[in-house]
Design a protein around this motif. Structure first.
Motif, PDB file in Angstrom:
ATOM      1  N   VAL A 114      -0.196   8.369  -0.020  1.00 40.49           N
ATOM      2  CA  VAL A 114      -0.145   7.432   1.108  1.00 40.49           C
ATOM      3  C   VAL A 114       0.667   8.034   2.255  1.00 40.49           C
ATOM      4  CG1 VAL A 114       0.523   5.111   1.826  1.00 40.49           C
ATOM      5  CG2 VAL A 114      -0.369   5.488  -0.470  1.00 40.49           C
ATOM      6  N   ARG A 151      -3.674   3.504   0.370  1.00 33.32           N
ATOM      7  CA  ARG A 151      -2.635   2.616  -0.177  1.00 33.32           C
ATOM      8  C   ARG A 151      -3.220   1.642  -1.189  1.00 33.32           C
ATOM      9  NH1 ARG A 151      -0.839  -2.138   2.410  1.00 33.32           N
ATOM     10  NH2 ARG A 151       1.098  -2.890   1.541  1.00 33.32           N
ATOM     11  N   LEU A 184       7.286   5.749  -0.015  1.00 32.99           N
ATOM     12  CA  LEU A 184       5.825   5.673  -0.137  1.00 32.99           C
ATOM     13  C   LEU A 184       5.342   6.704  -1.148  1.00 32.99           C
ATOM     14  CD1 LEU A 184       4.611   5.411   3.562  1.00 32.99           C
ATOM     15  CD2 LEU A 184       4.337   3.697   1.794  1.00 32.99           C
TER      16      LEU A 184
END
Length: 193
Positions: free
Chosen positions: A82, A139, A78
């Motif tokens: 995020v 995100r 990730l």
């Protein structure tokens, strides 16, 4: 730790064992731990004398099994922003669940702590919902800013390439016209188009 320190640590009369390819050997003498005697107990054989004349080397490859083998990740990592939001959300949600459990148990017990815990659990539920939405928003923002990957077959890239080519051609034509204008005495016209 050198040989002298090992002897000193173990006592002068005791030789520390060293594990090598052929088995245990004494650091001080280089002989096997059985005193260098042959299998029949009579004394050193010619094979053990040859082993004594060779230098003692520790084994290069470890003989133990690795605890784990690293495998490539199945999914990509990730992005930092995020991941930070996700960790924050997990912490807030876990605190909220703990508060709800304490509120429930203190209500069953009839404790004075039940009412404040219920109120704080309601407030924590609002914060936990915000934290979960924050992960989703972060995100989406990251994808919007960094997620577009331009591939060589992209239509936009092909159009940009054509525009650059046309601009380059127009600049080259303008330079040629300017050069002819300076050399030709001011008419600015080519003899043929």
């Amino acid at each position: 730790m050198g040989t002298a320190e090992r002897r000193e640590a173990l006592g002068n009369s005791v030789a520390a064992p060293l594990v090598v390819r052929g088995g245990l050997r004494s650091i001080s003498t280089g002989r096997g731990m059985d005193g260098g005697k042959d299998s029949d107990g009579t004394g050193p054989s010619s094979a053990s004398v040859e082993q004594l004349s060779r230098p003692v080397r520790a084994e290069a490859q470890p003989s133990y099994r690795q605890l784990w083998v690293e495998e490539p990740a199945r999914r990509r990592r990730l992005p930092d922003s995020v991941r930070t939001a996700a960790v924050r959300a997990v912490l807030v949600i876990s605190v909220t669940l703990i508060q709800a459990m304490v509120a429930f148990l203190s209500t069953l017990a009839g404790s004075w702590l039940a009412f404040p815990m219920v109120i704080s659990s309601v407030a924590s539920t609002v914060v936990a919902t915000w934290a979960a939405l924050d992960v989703w928003v972060t995100r989406q923002v990251w994808r919007q800013r960094n997620g577009v990957v331009s591939t060589p077959s992209s239509t936009a890239r092909a159009l940009r390439r054509e525009r650059r080519k046309a601009r380059r051609h127009a600049r080259a034509t303008a330079r040629t016209q300017e050069r002819i204008r300076r050399q030709g005495g001011g008419s600015g016209q080519l003899s043929h188009p």
